[in-house]
Design a protein around this motif. Structure first.
Motif, PDB file in Angstrom:
ATOM      1  N   ASP A  60       0.811  -1.215   0.000  1.00  0.00           N
ATOM      2  CA  ASP A  60       0.000   0.000   0.000  1.00  0.00           C
ATOM      3  C   ASP A  60       0.847   1.268   0.000  1.00  0.00           C
ATOM      4  O   ASP A  60       0.304   2.374  -0.042  1.00  0.00           O
ATOM      5  N   LYS A  69      -3.838  -4.114   1.618  1.00  0.00           N
ATOM      6  CA  LYS A  69      -5.157  -3.584   1.914  1.00  0.00           C
ATOM      7  C   LYS A  69      -6.015  -3.429   0.672  1.00  0.00           C
ATOM      8  O   LYS A  69      -7.226  -3.242   0.775  1.00  0.00           O
ATOM      9  N   ASN A  92      -8.994  -5.713   0.592  1.00  0.00           N
ATOM     10  CA  ASN A  92     -10.007  -5.313   1.570  1.00  0.00           C
ATOM     11  C   ASN A  92     -10.765  -4.070   1.109  1.00  0.00           C
ATOM     12  O   ASN A  92     -11.988  -3.970   1.251  1.00  0.00           O
ATOM     13  N   ASP A  93     -10.009  -3.093   0.544  1.00  0.00           N
ATOM     14  CA  ASP A  93     -10.644  -1.860   0.061  1.00  0.00           C
ATOM     15  C   ASP A  93     -11.618  -2.153  -1.076  1.00  0.00           C
ATOM     16  O   ASP A  93     -12.726  -1.590  -1.127  1.00  0.00           O
ATOM     17  N   GLU A 104     -14.707  -3.727   0.325  1.00  0.00           N
ATOM     18  CA  GLU A 104     -15.558  -2.733   1.004  1.00  0.00           C
ATOM     19  C   GLU A 104     -16.379  -1.943  -0.004  1.00  0.00           C
ATOM     20  O   GLU A 104     -17.568  -1.680   0.213  1.00  0.00           O
ATOM     21  N   LYS A 105     -15.738  -1.565  -1.110  1.00  0.00           N
ATOM     22  CA  LYS A 105     -16.453  -0.823  -2.143  1.00  0.00           C
ATOM     23  C   LYS A 105     -17.579  -1.661  -2.761  1.00  0.00           C
ATOM     24  O   LYS A 105     -18.558  -1.116  -3.272  1.00  0.00           O
TER      25      LYS A 105
END
Length: 311
Positions: free
Chosen positions: A56, A86, A89-90, A93-94
């Protein structure tokens, strides 16, 4: 007055010249020190696993990749295995998905696998390949959307009472196409492996990147496996950086796992190192990729950084 100013300027210029000479001498000494390592590791396979928060941090990742390009230019044969950080995960989430973790590993259903594959293969792997090629080196992305080198079978974790814990579309590597990897490194191309594997039926399985790197290093009998993450090695006290251990044997690692010193996210890293060593690798290392040019420090200097694990 003018003469005094001239003398002062001459003194300033002399001091600057001496500083520049000192810095140049330090660089020369560093190059001389690196020479023996360049000779020792010429034509040797070095597997580098990149993961954690390094994925990241574009600057930290770029530093690591620059080190790998340097390794290639001086005659080593680097192989990259990368995780997703990440970014997965990001992306989940979106998409309205909440990551589920089981004993430190992400539970992977079909939607999660599709997202992980897109992020790993189309985004991260492409970035790494493009970066390396922009530095004048050849690189080839290897993953489930191109040429696959990782083959796996569905895996389960062991729970209490011997019960099996399902992780969804998650696998353990059973085979590595080391022949293709050898052909690539011998052709002076850097393999870049994203960790979505294929099973025997052609299905896709998410594979832990640390575990995959250990399997790749073992299959290629790599000279070294270097696990680059966001930890500066193994500590006897996880909360005290001063307790970092420079060198550990597999027997010592086993003891630290049993007494709980090594746990959680560090477990797959040390397991990968042990698998590489038992498969024929000479040395393994866990280093902190947030340190500028951590790979260069580990490979080309006497001091090294992080924790070295040996048989």
């Amino acid at each position: 007055m003018a003469e005094g100013q001239s003398d002062n300027q001459a003194a300033v210029n002399l001091a600057a010249d001496q500083q520049a000479l000192s810095e140049a001498s330090d660089k020369a000494r560093g190059l001389v020190e690196a020479l023996s390592y360049i000779q020792r590791f010429h034509d040797k396979v070095i597997v580098v696993k990149v993961g954690g928060s390094i994925m990241d941090d574009e600057k930290a990742l770029s530093n690591i990749l620059t080190d790998i390009v340097f390794m290639n230019y001086v005659g080593m044969q680097p192989v990259i295995v990368h995780g997703g950080g990440k970014a997965i995960n990001d992306a989940m989430e979106k998409s309205g998905l909440t990551p589920q973790w089981v004993q430190g590993r992400r539970y992977t259903d079909d939607r999660t696998l599709a997202i992980a594959e897109h992020v790993l293969c189309n985004q991260i792997n492409r970035f790494i390949v493009d970066f390396i090629q922009a530095q004048g080196c050849e690189a080839m992305g290897l993953h489930s959307l191109a040429s696959t080198v990782l083959f796996a079978q569905k895996t389960f974790l062991q729970g209490e009472g011997g019960r099996r814990i399902d992780l969804g579309q998650v696998g353990e590597v059973t085979r590595v196409n080391s022949r293709l990897l050898q052909l690539l490194v011998q052709a002076d191309s850097i393999p870049v492996i994203a960790t979505i594997a294929r099973d025997d039926a052609g299905g896709k399985l998410n594979v832990n990147a640390d575990t995959a790197a250990g399997a790749v290093a073992a299959a290629m009998k790599a000279e070294k496996l270097i696990v680059v993450s966001d930890t500066h090695g193994i500590r006897r006290d996880a909360k005290d950086p001063a307790t970092r251990v420079s060198t550990l044997t597999v027997a010592q690692i086993d003891d630290m796992v049993k007494d709980g010193t090594i746990s959680a996210g560090m477990l797959p890293k040390v397991e990968a190192c042990i698998a590489a060593l038992k498969g024929g690798s000479n040395k393994t290392h866990i280093i902190d990729g947030r340190i500028p040019h951590a790979l260069m420090l580990e490979i080309y200097t006497e001091a090294g950084i992080g924790t070295e694990i040996v048989l």
